[in-house]
Design a protein around this motif. Structure first.
Motif, PDB file in Angstrom:
ATOM      1  N   VAL A 152     -47.544   6.987  30.872  1.00 45.54           N
ATOM      2  CA  VAL A 152     -48.231   6.460  32.044  1.00 45.54           C
ATOM      3  C   VAL A 152     -49.685   6.203  31.660  1.00 45.54           C
ATOM      4  CG1 VAL A 152     -49.004   6.981  34.384  1.00 45.54           C
ATOM      5  CG2 VAL A 152     -46.738   7.712  33.637  1.00 45.54           C
ATOM      6  N   SER A 153     -50.141   4.974  31.821  1.00 47.72           N
ATOM      7  CA  SER A 153     -51.547   4.679  31.560  1.00 47.72           C
ATOM      8  C   SER A 153     -52.352   4.661  32.857  1.00 47.72           C
ATOM      9  CB  SER A 153     -51.703   3.358  30.814  1.00 47.72           C
ATOM     10  OG  SER A 153     -51.166   2.298  31.563  1.00 47.72           O
ATOM     11  N   GLN A 154     -51.668   4.415  33.980  1.00 44.59           N
ATOM     12  CA  GLN A 154     -52.338   4.444  35.279  1.00 44.59           C
ATOM     13  C   GLN A 154     -51.278   4.640  36.345  1.00 44.59           C
ATOM     14  OE1 GLN A 154     -54.524   0.891  36.164  1.00 44.59           O
ATOM     15  NE2 GLN A 154     -55.629   1.816  37.850  1.00 44.59           N
ATOM     16  N   ILE A 155     -51.647   5.391  37.391  1.00 46.15           N
ATOM     17  CA  ILE A 155     -50.699   5.624  38.474  1.00 46.15           C
ATOM     18  C   ILE A 155     -51.450   5.713  39.798  1.00 46.15           C
ATOM     19  CG2 ILE A 155     -50.733   8.130  38.165  1.00 46.15           C
ATOM     20  CD1 ILE A 155     -47.721   8.109  38.956  1.00 46.15           C
ATOM     21  N   ASN A 156     -50.897   5.096  40.819  1.00 50.43           N
ATOM     22  CA  ASN A 156     -51.414   5.200  42.183  1.00 50.43           C
ATOM     23  C   ASN A 156     -50.269   5.709  43.044  1.00 50.43           C
ATOM     24  OD1 ASN A 156     -53.961   4.074  41.605  1.00 50.43           O
ATOM     25  ND2 ASN A 156     -53.087   2.031  41.684  1.00 50.43           N
ATOM     26  N   VAL A 157     -50.500   6.816  43.723  1.00 49.62           N
ATOM     27  CA  VAL A 157     -49.448   7.449  44.518  1.00 49.62           C
ATOM     28  C   VAL A 157     -49.905   7.515  45.975  1.00 49.62           C
ATOM     29  CG1 VAL A 157     -48.096   9.552  44.846  1.00 49.62           C
ATOM     30  CG2 VAL A 157     -48.697   8.817  42.544  1.00 49.62           C
ATOM     31  N   ASP A 158     -49.014   7.128  46.889  1.00 50.68           N
ATOM     32  CA  ASP A 158     -49.264   7.241  48.328  1.00 50.68           C
ATOM     33  C   ASP A 158     -48.151   8.080  48.931  1.00 50.68           C
ATOM     34  OD1 ASP A 158     -51.508   5.468  48.350  1.00 50.68           O
ATOM     35  OD2 ASP A 158     -50.096   3.784  48.192  1.00 50.68           O
ATOM     36  N   ARG A 159     -48.520   8.972  49.836  1.00 51.36           N
ATOM     37  CA  ARG A 159     -47.470   9.756  50.465  1.00 51.36           C
ATOM     38  C   ARG A 159     -46.843   8.958  51.601  1.00 51.36           C
ATOM     39  NH1 ARG A 159     -50.736  14.601  53.509  1.00 51.36           N
ATOM     40  NH2 ARG A 159     -52.623  13.394  53.551  1.00 51.36           N
ATOM     41  N   THR A 160     -45.642   9.355  51.943  1.00 53.25           N
ATOM     42  CA  THR A 160     -44.926   8.708  53.042  1.00 53.25           C
ATOM     43  C   THR A 160     -44.812   9.700  54.186  1.00 53.25           C
ATOM     44  OG1 THR A 160     -42.767   9.411  52.207  1.00 53.25           O
ATOM     45  CG2 THR A 160     -43.613   7.305  51.398  1.00 53.25           C
ATOM     46  N   ASP A 161     -44.108   9.289  55.238  1.00 51.73           N
ATOM     47  CA  ASP A 161     -43.939  10.163  56.406  1.00 51.73           C
ATOM     48  C   ASP A 161     -43.019  11.338  56.119  1.00 51.73           C
ATOM     49  OD1 ASP A 161     -45.578   8.469  57.807  1.00 51.73           O
ATOM     50  OD2 ASP A 161     -43.929   7.276  58.616  1.00 51.73           O
ATOM     51  N   VAL A 162     -42.150  11.195  55.135  1.00 49.73           N
ATOM     52  CA  VAL A 162     -41.193  12.249  54.796  1.00 49.73           C
ATOM     53  C   VAL A 162     -41.813  13.179  53.754  1.00 49.73           C
ATOM     54  CG1 VAL A 162     -38.887  12.716  53.881  1.00 49.73           C
ATOM     55  CG2 VAL A 162     -39.278  10.680  55.270  1.00 49.73           C
ATOM     56  N   SER A 163     -41.729  14.471  53.991  1.00 52.23           N
ATOM     57  CA  SER A 163     -42.292  15.452  53.076  1.00 52.23           C
ATOM     58  C   SER A 163     -41.605  15.364  51.710  1.00 52.23           C
ATOM     59  CB  SER A 163     -42.123  16.859  53.648  1.00 52.23           C
ATOM     60  OG  SER A 163     -42.611  17.815  52.759  1.00 52.23           O
ATOM     61  N   GLY A 164     -42.415  15.311  50.641  1.00 55.85           N
ATOM     62  CA  GLY A 164     -41.874  15.264  49.280  1.00 55.85           C
ATOM     63  C   GLY A 164     -41.615  13.867  48.773  1.00 55.85           C
ATOM     64  N   GLN A 165     -41.688  12.870  49.663  1.00 57.19           N
ATOM     65  CA  GLN A 165     -41.462  11.493  49.247  1.00 57.19           C
ATOM     66  C   GLN A 165     -42.793  10.769  49.084  1.00 57.19           C
ATOM     67  OE1 GLN A 165     -38.904   9.193  51.743  1.00 57.19           O
ATOM     68  NE2 GLN A 165     -37.043  10.001  50.830  1.00 57.19           N
ATOM     69  N   ILE A 166     -42.783   9.823  48.146  1.00 59.21           N
ATOM     70  CA  ILE A 166     -43.998   9.040  47.865  1.00 59.21           C
ATOM     71  C   ILE A 166     -43.628   7.586  47.618  1.00 59.21           C
ATOM     72  CG2 ILE A 166     -45.278  10.956  46.854  1.00 59.21           C
ATOM     73  CD1 ILE A 166     -44.481   9.496  44.100  1.00 59.21           C
ATOM     74  N   SER A 167     -44.649   6.781  47.577  1.00 55.63           N
ATOM     75  CA  SER A 167     -44.555   5.409  47.058  1.00 55.63           C
ATOM     76  C   SER A 167     -45.564   5.376  45.916  1.00 55.63           C
ATOM     77  CB  SER A 167     -44.898   4.393  48.123  1.00 55.63           C
ATOM     78  OG  SER A 167     -43.932   4.406  49.154  1.00 55.63           O
ATOM     79  N   ALA A 168     -45.229   4.656  44.850  1.00 59.78           N
ATOM     80  CA  ALA A 168     -46.096   4.672  43.678  1.00 59.78           C
ATOM     81  C   ALA A 168     -46.151   3.317  42.993  1.00 59.78           C
ATOM     82  CB  ALA A 168     -45.621   5.728  42.682  1.00 59.78           C
ATOM     83  N   ARG A 169     -47.299   3.060  42.399  1.00 57.39           N
ATOM     84  CA  ARG A 169     -47.482   1.923  41.488  1.00 57.39           C
ATOM     85  C   ARG A 169     -47.872   2.547  40.160  1.00 57.39           C
ATOM     86  NH1 ARG A 169     -51.648  -0.867  39.189  1.00 57.39           N
ATOM     87  NH2 ARG A 169     -51.206  -3.020  38.654  1.00 57.39           N
ATOM     88  N   ILE A 170     -47.098   2.257  39.116  1.00 59.97           N
ATOM     89  CA  ILE A 170     -47.282   2.929  37.832  1.00 59.97           C
ATOM     90  C   ILE A 170     -47.416   1.875  36.729  1.00 59.97           C
ATOM     91  CG2 ILE A 170     -46.314   4.601  36.220  1.00 59.97           C
ATOM     92  CD1 ILE A 170     -44.509   5.540  38.553  1.00 59.97           C
ATOM     93  N   SER A 171     -48.403   2.065  35.858  1.00 57.40           N
ATOM     94  CA  SER A 171     -48.530   1.242  34.649  1.00 57.40           C
ATOM     95  C   SER A 171     -47.981   2.066  33.494  1.00 57.40           C
ATOM     96  CB  SER A 171     -49.988   0.869  34.391  1.00 57.40           C
ATOM     97  OG  SER A 171     -50.471   0.016  35.382  1.00 57.40           O
ATOM     98  N   LEU A 172     -46.925   1.583  32.884  1.00 53.03           N
ATOM     99  CA  LEU A 172     -46.289   2.276  31.764  1.00 53.03           C
ATOM    100  C   LEU A 172     -46.602   1.520  30.477  1.00 53.03           C
ATOM    101  CD1 LEU A 172     -42.876   2.884  33.529  1.00 53.03           C
ATOM    102  CD2 LEU A 172     -44.604   4.592  33.020  1.00 53.03           C
ATOM    103  N   THR A 173     -46.955   2.276  29.447  1.00 52.13           N
ATOM    104  CA  THR A 173     -47.369   1.678  28.177  1.00 52.13           C
ATOM    105  C   THR A 173     -46.570   2.304  27.042  1.00 52.13           C
ATOM    106  OG1 THR A 173     -49.596   1.454  29.049  1.00 52.13           O
ATOM    107  CG2 THR A 173     -49.342   1.254  26.682  1.00 52.13           C
ATOM    108  N   LEU A 174     -46.224   1.464  26.091  1.00 52.47           N
ATOM    109  CA  LEU A 174     -45.500   1.933  24.911  1.00 52.47           C
ATOM    110  C   LEU A 174     -46.484   2.424  23.909  1.00 52.47           C
ATOM    111  CD1 LEU A 174     -42.845   2.277  23.442  1.00 52.47           C
ATOM    112  CD2 LEU A 174     -43.097  -0.054  22.626  1.00 52.47           C
TER     113      LEU A 174
END
Length: 174
Positions: A152-174
């Motif tokens: 993971v080179s960058q990650i943005n995480v947002d929580r949702t209404d449900v406990s333990g669940q998230i929405s995420a935007r992730i930059s993955l690098t080799l």
């Protein structure tokens, strides 16, 4: 010219008159005090800051020399580690598979649905995940790192209404 400047200022005129009213011995003492004050000001305002700067620069140069010696001593070890890491990351992708396909297959193995993915060159991909379990995402990311060298080179995480669940935007690098 100096006399004209002295005559324009009342304070300087008064000081000059007081000086001229002093005895010859006192005038000599004031002159010596003036020379001593001038020497002190040259030392305090010019010499001391320059000497401090020179000392600091010398100390910094010694630190840099020590760092250079350390780097030269550890150059072979660093090159070995870099070669090993480079070999591990390039060998992480299965023969003939692209970064996108490895990420997609791995996400399916973890029952994660990629909402969107966006390639960024040959060695980076941005992915979007929506309403997923946080722990499941973390296991998936750890598996990608261990098995394929994808990090993971960058990650943005947002929580949702449900406990333990998230929405995420992730930059993955080799």
């Amino acid at each position: 010219m100096m006399n004209r400047l002295l005559d324009k200022s009342p304070a300087l005129r008064s000081a000059r008159a007081s000086y001229l009213n002093l005895s010859r011995r006192d005038q000599l003492a004031v002159q010596l005090l003036g020379v001593a004050l001038a020497a002190f000001l040259v030392y305090a305002l010019i010499w001391r800051p320059v000497a401090s700067y020179a000392d600091a620069a010398e100390a910094a140069a010694l630190q840099e020399k020590a760092a250079l010696v350390w780097m030269k001593e550890n150059e072979a070890k660093a090159r070995s580690v870099a070669t090993t890491l480079g070999a591990d990351s390039s060998a992480g992708l299965p023969q003939g598979q692209s970064l996108i396909s490895v990420i997609g297959n791995s996400a399916r193995n973890f029952d994660l649905e990629l909402q969107r993915f966006e390639p960024r060159g040959e060695d980076q991909v941005n992915v979007w995940l929506d309403k997923i379990e946080f722990n499941q995402m973390m296991l998936w990311l750890e598996t990608l790192r261990e098995q394929s060298g994808i990090v993971v080179s960058q990650i943005n995480v947002d929580r949702t209404d449900v406990s333990g669940q998230i929405s995420a935007r992730i930059s993955l690098t080799l």
